[in-house]
Design an enzyme around this catalytic site. Structure first.
Site, PDB file in Angstrom:
ATOM      1  N   GLY A   1       0.823  -1.199   0.000  1.00 32.69           N
ATOM      2  CA  GLY A   1       0.000   0.000   0.000  1.00 32.69           C
ATOM      3  C   GLY A   1       0.855   1.244   0.000  1.00 32.69           C
ATOM      4  O   GLY A   1       2.070   1.197  -0.190  1.00 32.69           O
TER       5      GLY A   1
ATOM      6  N   TYR B   1      -6.971  -6.094 -13.255  1.00 31.75           N
ATOM      7  CA  TYR B   1      -5.614  -6.407 -13.714  1.00 31.75           C
ATOM      8  C   TYR B   1      -4.726  -7.099 -12.695  1.00 31.75           C
ATOM      9  O   TYR B   1      -4.064  -8.090 -13.000  1.00 31.75           O
ATOM     10  CB  TYR B   1      -4.933  -5.104 -14.174  1.00 31.75           C
ATOM     11  CG  TYR B   1      -3.484  -5.259 -14.558  1.00 31.75           C
ATOM     12  CD1 TYR B   1      -3.127  -5.851 -15.766  1.00 31.75           C
ATOM     13  CD2 TYR B   1      -2.468  -4.824 -13.714  1.00 31.75           C
ATOM     14  CE1 TYR B   1      -1.790  -6.005 -16.125  1.00 31.75           C
ATOM     15  CE2 TYR B   1      -1.130  -4.964 -14.069  1.00 31.75           C
ATOM     16  CZ  TYR B   1      -0.802  -5.552 -15.277  1.00 31.75           C
ATOM     17  OH  TYR B   1       0.504  -5.708 -15.626  1.00 31.75           O
TER      18      TYR B   1
END
Length: 513
Positions: free
Chosen positions: A126, A268
């Site tokens: 993240g 994706y």
């Protein structure tokens, strides 16, 4: 530059790159297994698609912590001899694509620190959107940073809140996480426990599993499948999970917050054999293709993807329209991360070395190409050109998500807004630039509907520009490295980092302020 196992990276090697958005990172952890490091190796192997720049494993045996990290792919950095030097019943691991901080060995994870007699390792998937602000404050107060990663901010904050007693480690972690903003799925270890934590909005996936009585945590369920662990549940947004000799314990120190799941995991990033946010990625992608068929019902002789992007959406489109599915280009699966740079005369070499058109399939055909995304458009343009050169009569392209018009600040290394082709051009202009007969994007409504999850539960900022968590005004991937006071610091392992941010006159001068 060398990895910690001595492998040298030379300037004559170049990374096989295209315009694809870069994965955020992958994390893995296990507690209670006698061969924890080897299990972690295989877990990272399954998560390799999430990061290919560096990787690392930290193992603990109850009293001692050992570590190995390096630049490169998992099998490049680790071998049986290295894993033998990582004993213990617990381990955490990380595969990295740099989202904040450049690709240097010092930025490889897990990141390990010692404080108050306790060794703490942390691995992060993240991006912390207020890390620069916090780092500048901590440096002004005397903190010394070893890396240019936002992850290091968390352990400095933990040290500020920790009172030297192992019992309040979780309290110090919760206090540290209360100060940061953005996205994080974390695995943390000491010599005798593994901790997992997910941000209150749940931007990044994180799941729990069990393997013969051992607890496992991973970014995706495909890692659990490889080691034959049973999927148990997801780590909930805002939850801290502790794995130790007493079992698994859940802590929820934060007030409930609205979910902001990254929808691009479905488009994706995640492997198609994973469950993400409770849904099969494979089936979601097939539904994306079916949604494209409803919104763009083209006629053609064949439907094809550019492997491996768009493959499962192409299957869904072909099934919905009845147009035959074909593999119009073949991928070379034996191309490594690096290759010798070709001569200038060998234009489009990096495209052709990976994908080769099947001329007998394409010649004289009306081709419908299904793609998952178009970022800058340069690689896509070369690929379309190769289809034309192979004899395709018409080339249409459908994209299984809306146009990317805005950067991501929550852990995906999309280009800056100025480099995103859809932020600068309309669809017909992009079509002409790519050399297509037709270009169509899936609508935002069609994308969300295919996930079978509520619209309000997603972060859609890369499509809409509406960022659910505040962003620092000058945030960037290399923001810590940009805060360099002066080149007079001389040569060092890291660029010197300024503790005063925009107050530094030299930094302003370099940025042209």
């Amino acid at each position: 530059m060398k990895t910690e196992n001595g492998k040298r990276k030379t300037e004559n090697d170049i990374i096989l790159q295209d315009e694809r958005p870069k994965e955020h990172c992958g994390v893995f952890g296990i507690y209670g297994h006698p061969d924890a490091a080897r299990i972690t190796f295989f877990g990272l192997y399954a998560l390799q698609h999430r990061g290919q720049e560096s990787c690392g494993i930290v193992a603990g045996d109850g009293t001692r912590v050992t570590m190995h990290r390096g630049l490169g792919l998992v099998p490049e950095v680790f071998n049986p001899a290295v894993l033998d030097e990582l004993p213990g019943h617990l381990a955490i691991g990380h595969v990295r694509y740099s989202t904040t901080g450049s690709t240097m060995l010092i930025n490889a994870q897990p990141f390990v620190v010692q404080h108050g007699g306790l060794t703490i390792a942390i691995a992060h998937n993240g991006t912390l959107t207020n890390a620069r602000e916090i780092r500048c404050r901590l440096e002004e107060e005397g903190s010394i940073f070893q890396s240019t990663m936002d992850t290091e901010v968390i352990v400095h904050l933990m040290a500020r809140h920790r009172r030297g007693d192992l019992i309040d480690l979780i309290d110090s972690l919760a206090a540290a996480l209360a100060e940061v903003k953005g996205s994080y799925s974390l695995v943390i270890s000491t010599a005798d426990q593994v901790i997992a934590a997910r941000d209150p909005h749940g931007f990044r996936p994180l799941c729990l599993g069990q393997l013969n009585g051992s607890w496992v945590v991973a970014s995706e369920t495909c890692a659990l499948d490889l080691i034959q662990a049973d999927y148990w549940r997801d780590v909930e947004p805002g939850e801290i999970v502790v794995m130790d000799k007493n079992g698994l314990h859940s802590h929820k120190p934060f007030p409930p917050a609205p979910p902001h799941y990254c929808i691009f995991e479905y488009v994706y990033f995640a492997r198609p054999d994973s469950l993400v946010y409770g849904q099969s990625v494979y089936l979601v992608r097939k539904r994306l293709g079916a949604a494209l068929a409803r919104e763009h019902p083209l006629t053609g002789d064949l439907v094809m993807p550019f492997p491996d992007s768009g493959t499962y959406a192409a299957l869904g489109y072909a099934a919905a329209t009845g147009i035959p599915f074909e593999m119009g280009v073949i991928r070379n699966h034996y191309v490594g991360r690096t290759f010798i740079q070709p001569s200038q005369s060998m234009r489009d070499f990096s495209v052709r070395i990976k994908l080769n058109p099947v001329r007998d399939i394409l010649k004289g055909q009306r081709v419908v190409v299904i793609e998952d995304s178009i970022i800058r458009g340069t690689t896509t343009r070369s690929r379309v050109k190769s289809l034309r050169e192979a004899g395709a009569k018409e080339v249409s392209m459908l994209v299984s998500c809306p146009p990317h018009r805005f950067p991501c600040y929550y852990g995906i290394d999309f280009s800056s807004k100025g480099e995103l082709i859809a932020s600068q051009q309309e669809v017909d202009q992009i079509r002409d630039f790519l050399g297509l007969d037709y270009l169509g994007y899936l609508s935002l409504e069609g994308l969300v509907e295919a996930t079978q999850i509520n619209h309000s539960d997603f972060c859609l900022s890369c499509f809409s520009g509406e960022y659910p968590v505040p962003i620092e005004s000058d945030f960037s991937k290399t923001c810590f490295e940009d805060d360099v006071c002066s080149p007079s610091h001389g040569q060092s392992l890291l660029p010197p980092v300024c503790g005063f941010g925009e107050k530094c006159a030299e930094a302003k001068k370099r940025k042209g302020v």
